[in-house]
Design an enzyme around this catalytic site. Structure first.
Site, short mmCIF file in Angstrom:
data_model
loop_
_atom_site.label_atom_id
_atom_site.label_comp_id
_atom_site.label_asym_id
_atom_site.label_seq_id
_atom_site.Cartn_x
_atom_site.Cartn_y
_atom_site.Cartn_z
N HIS A 123 -1.14 -4.50 -1.63
CA HIS A 123 0.02 -3.61 -1.49
C HIS A 123 1.27 -4.15 -2.20
CE1 HIS A 123 -2.21 -1.08 1.15
NE2 HIS A 123 -2.32 -1.98 2.11
N ASP A 164 -10.90 -1.61 0.17
CA ASP A 164 -10.12 -1.70 1.41
C ASP A 164 -9.83 -0.26 1.87
OD1 ASP A 164 -8.01 -3.86 2.82
OD2 ASP A 164 -7.29 -1.79 2.85
N HIS A 166 -7.23 1.02 2.88
CA HIS A 166 -5.92 1.49 2.42
C HIS A 166 -5.86 1.47 0.90
CE1 HIS A 166 -5.29 -0.37 6.46
NE2 HIS A 166 -4.69 0.80 6.66
N ASP A 251 -11.64 -3.22 6.41
CA ASP A 251 -11.04 -2.43 7.49
C ASP A 251 -11.53 -0.98 7.50
OD1 ASP A 251 -9.72 -2.24 5.07
OD2 ASP A 251 -7.72 -2.63 5.86
ZN LIG Z 1 -6.32 -2.39 4.47
#
Ligand SMILES: [Zn+2]
Length: 334
Positions: A123, A164, A166, A251
């Site tokens: 991120h 991931d 996200h 995740d």
């Molecule tokens: Zn994540």
């Protein structure tokens, strides 16, 4: 048996909060316990720390300086999600160095090189928060981006696959205008960091090099396997990269805690096996509990065994729609 090396240092435990936070050193315990249970823990390589000059290949001077100073202050939150403590700076330099070393080793000899690092990175954009995200999402330096900088050269593109749950908005931000970095990102739609939609395809001159697969909430193994077979593998097999960089978050595993995607060992084993002909530098991103215990070893084991079990799969209508949209977009640039 293919080569496996794990880049790990206890310094990755030193980036830590005094109170509860999902991104904490216990994550490494889950990962190591999971790997041990499958006899995959071993062949440890102590990484070296990256130099600031290396970090500056992907981040702005202002941002790097901000992190260094924040670390000197001691524990505090730099945004609503992301903390820094007095050891964060050192841990982050080692995490970045470990990812780069994994890439170098993967270039040298075919195998799977796992950078089992904290703090995570995907991120973190060039100057911090990326693509209008509200926070850095637990990330400090973009480790996989640092690895990609080593792999790519004027004659060779780098390939990053981010699974991931996200969207890897920081990675997308860093390479948005760089046609020599192909970034495929499969993640849950409409959750943090609220980006990674099909129409995000790269900036001017790099259109089509960023591929986003935003999966509907509650998607499962069959949805991910379908998207992987239809979109990810054709790109990988056309590309035939010397090294594939993986932003490996676990995740998306069912019950891991931060999202609704319901993957099991089935998908991770499949994904690892599907890439077994390639050399991989695998950089840890998210994964907060069961995903690290079960998803991570399944991925590594799948790679090492290298067999993809062909099962009939039943993707959802939403998945068919997303894959069709991405296919249409890709056709425009091929
Ligand atoms: Zn994540």
């Amino acid at each position: 048996m293919p080569m496996i090396r794990i880049l790990y240092s206890d310094i990755f435990r030193e980036h830590k909060p005094p109170d509860y936070h999902p991104e904490n050193p216990r994550r490494l315990d889950f990962a190591i316990a999971g790997l041990k249970a499958k006899n995959l823990w071993g062949n440890i390589v102590e990484p070296r720390p990256a130099g600031v000059d290396e970090i500056l290949e992907v981040h702005s001077e202002n941002y790097v300086e901000k992190i260094r100073k924040a670390s000197q202050i001691g524990f505090h939150y730099i945004d609503m999600d992301t903390y820094i403590c007095e050891k964060t700076w050192d841990a982050a330099l080692y995490a970045f160095g470990a990812a780069r070393e994994a890439a170098l080793m993967a270039l040298e000899e075919k195998g799977i090189y796992l950078a089992l690092v904290r703090p995570p990175g995907h991120h973190a954009g060039k100057s911090g928060r990326a693509f209008h995200a509200s926070t850095l999402g637990f990330c400090i330096f973009n480790n996989v981006a640092g690895a990609a900088k080593l792999v790519k050269n004027p004659e060779e593109k780098a390939l990053i696959i981010d699974f991931d749950v996200h969207h890897g908005n920081g990675t997308q931000d860093i390479f948005w205008n760089d046609a020599n970095v192909v970034h495929i990102d499969i993640h849950e739609r409409d959750i943090y960091p609220w980006s990674g939609y099909e129409w995000e395809i790269g900036g001017k001159g790099a259109e089509g090099t960023k591929v986003n697969l935003p999966m509907a909430s509650h998607s499962g193994d069959d949805d991910y396997i379908f998207a992987w077979e239809e979109i990810v593998m054709p790109i990988v097999n056309e590309f035939k990269p010397r090294v594939i960089l993986i932003s490996a978050g676990f995740d998306a595993f069912k019950g891991d805690g931060l999202a609704t995607i319901q993957l099991t060992e089935k998908f991770y084993r499949f994904a690892g096996a599907s890439l077994s002909e390639y050399s991989l530098a695998v950089v840890l991103e998210g994964g907060y509990s069961v995903g690290l215990k079960k998803g991570l070893p399944a991925f590594v084991d799948g790679y090492l065994r290298g067999e993809v079990k062909e099962d009939a799969i039943k993707p959802s209508y939403e998945t068919l729609k997303v894959v069709e949209k991405v296919r249409e977009i890709l056709r425009m640039f091929s």
